[in-house]
Design an enzyme around this catalytic site. Structure first.
Site, PDB file in Angstrom:
ATOM      1  N   SER A   1       5.777 -10.623  16.587  1.00  0.00           N
ATOM      2  CA  SER A   1       5.250 -10.696  18.056  1.00  0.00           C
ATOM      3  C   SER A   1       4.088 -11.634  18.177  1.00  0.00           C
ATOM      4  CB  SER A   1       4.570  -9.377  18.326  1.00  0.00           C
ATOM      5  OG  SER A   1       3.259  -9.243  17.283  1.00  0.00           O
TER       6      SER A   1
ATOM      7  N   THR B   1      -6.003   4.078   7.188  1.00  0.00           N
ATOM      8  CA  THR B   1      -7.501   3.967   7.366  1.00  0.00           C
ATOM      9  C   THR B   1      -7.758   4.073   8.557  1.00  0.00           C
ATOM     10  OG1 THR B   1      -6.812   1.589   7.373  1.00  0.00           O
ATOM     11  CG2 THR B   1      -7.672   2.251   5.429  1.00  0.00           C
TER      12      THR B   1
ATOM     13  N   SER C   1       0.884  -1.351  -0.002  1.00  0.00           N
ATOM     14  CA  SER C   1       0.079   0.132  -0.120  1.00  0.00           C
ATOM     15  C   SER C   1       0.942   1.319   0.056  1.00  0.00           C
ATOM     16  CB  SER C   1      -0.954  -0.178   1.571  1.00  0.00           C
ATOM     17  OG  SER C   1      -0.222   0.148   2.192  1.00  0.00           O
TER      18      SER C   1
ATOM     19  N   ASP D   1       5.257 -10.444   3.675  1.00  0.00           N
ATOM     20  CA  ASP D   1       4.476 -10.109   4.951  1.00  0.00           C
ATOM     21  C   ASP D   1       2.961 -10.319   4.758  1.00  0.00           C
ATOM     22  OD1 ASP D   1       3.632  -8.904   7.372  1.00  0.00           O
ATOM     23  OD2 ASP D   1       4.201  -7.128   6.907  1.00  0.00           O
TER      24      ASP D   1
ATOM     25  N   ASN E   1       2.507 -11.926  11.838  1.00  0.00           N
ATOM     26  CA  ASN E   1       2.227 -11.673  13.204  1.00  0.00           C
ATOM     27  C   ASN E   1       1.623 -13.036  13.775  1.00  0.00           C
ATOM     28  OD1 ASN E   1      -0.539 -11.627  12.787  1.00  0.00           O
ATOM     29  ND2 ASN E   1      -0.784  -9.392  12.504  1.00  0.00           N
ATOM     30  N   GLN E   2       1.322 -13.127  15.092  1.00  0.00           N
ATOM     31  CA  GLN E   2       0.647 -14.522  15.604  1.00  0.00           C
ATOM     32  C   GLN E   2      -0.750 -14.846  14.821  1.00  0.00           C
ATOM     33  OE1 GLN E   2       0.634 -14.873  19.901  1.00  0.00           O
ATOM     34  NE2 GLN E   2      -1.198 -16.015  19.698  1.00  0.00           N
TER      35      GLN E   2
ATOM     36  N   ASP F   1       5.021  -3.189   8.467  1.00  0.00           N
ATOM     37  CA  ASP F   1       5.771  -2.856   7.064  1.00  0.00           C
ATOM     38  C   ASP F   1       7.047  -2.732   7.342  1.00  0.00           C
ATOM     39  OD1 ASP F   1       2.877  -2.955   6.107  1.00  0.00           O
ATOM     40  OD2 ASP F   1       2.740  -0.927   6.603  1.00  0.00           O
TER      41      ASP F   1
END
Length: 299
Positions: A184, A48, A13, A114, A147-148, A223
């Site tokens: 994380s 956003t 983005s 990602d 992430n988790q 990011d």
């Protein structure tokens, strides 16, 4: 084009004002010495998290056109590909084509994915993207930074212990991913987040790192994390502990600086999205020369 040029194509983005997506990833990579080309999956006025945002969404045909233009001019040789937020099935399907093409042009290309899909139990992209990521994109990736919540979605495994994280990371390895970094997890403490990573590139290594928590949440951090990790994995010749430590060190400095600035702007009023835009430009020295404050523990 010089053979020693390190070139990244970053597809994610973009915002006119603020720092998420390519605006969050491009500057740090340039500071670390990379040439960075960007394709914006969306172009919004701002992220956003504000009360209003306006902008455009790139479609699959437009993505193909851009890649075609690069190809026709011989500009499609990259050392790295980085992908982040993508909002539609058709666009993600074309990303699969792009990865395959770029790996044909340069078989040594490193693809850092990602898989931006959601956080804290909520998806903010259509659920239909999940099987495309799982079955088509992840098997092409060399490095992933979920992430988790995203790791759980992709692996279809719930994480409630370190053993679960290891099982999930091994699932990614079974899909041919060489390096997995969970930026994380919820397995830390009131004051720390627990990051965990695993690599099967060369000697297999697993590690964990305690990351100090902040009292605020920020946008664009994932990011930034993925871009920094890409940079340091290259600069350290795939030294996973050093790469994770340097990435976390820069993240901590940027977030401390951002929170201090936000508090000074807000004064006695509530902190808003505009106050919490990442202080990236002001953190140039911390990007270029991070000083690790927490050490990774090899498991």
């Amino acid at each position: 084009m010089a053979s020693n040029t390190v070139r990244v194509l970053s597809i994610q983005s973009h915002v006119v004002s603020g720092y998420v997506g390519n605006k969050s990833a491009c500057f740090p990579l340039q500071v670390l010495g990379f040439e960075v080309d960007t394709i914006n999956s969306v172009q919004f006025s701002n992220h956003t998290g504000y009360s209003h945002f306006k902008g455009q969404v790139l479609n699959a045909t437009e993505l193909r056109d851009l890649i075609s233009g690069l190809k026709l001019n011989g500009l499609d040789r990259y050392t790295h590909l980085l992908t982040g937020y993508i909002g539609s099935d058709s666009f993600l399907e074309v990303v699969q084509e792009v990865v395959k093409h770029l790996k044909e042009v340069n078989p040594k290309l490193i693809y850092v994915c990602d898989p931006v899909m959601g956080d804290e139990g909520k998806m903010y992209v259509p659920k239909s993207l999940l099987p495309i990521y799982r079955e088509k994109i992840i098997p092409l990736a060399d490095i992933v930074t979920p992430n988790q919540f995203e790791a759980e979605l992709l692996s279809e495994r719930k994480i409630s212990s370190k053993a679960d994280v290891i099982e999930v990371m091994d699932w990614f390895h079974s899909k041919s991913v060489q390096t997995v970094v969970l930026s994380s997890t919820d397995l830390g403490s009131d004051t720390t987040l627990l990051g965990m990573a695993s690599s099967v590139k060369g000697d297999k290594i697993r590690l964990e790192i305690d990351i100090p928590r902040f009292s605020a949440t920020f946008t664009g951090t994932g990011d930034l994390f993925a871009a920094l990790l890409l940079g340091w994995m290259y600069k350290t010749d795939n030294n996973l502990p050093e790469s994770v430590e340097n990435t976390v060190a820069t993240m901590q400095k940027v977030l401390h600086r951002t929170l201090d600035h936000a508090r000074s702007l807000a004064s006695d009023k509530p902190i808003t999205a505009v106050h919490k835009e990442l202080r990236l430009i002001q953190s140039l020295d911390d990007i270029r020369n991070p000083v690790p404050i927490v050490k990774a523990v090899v498991l």
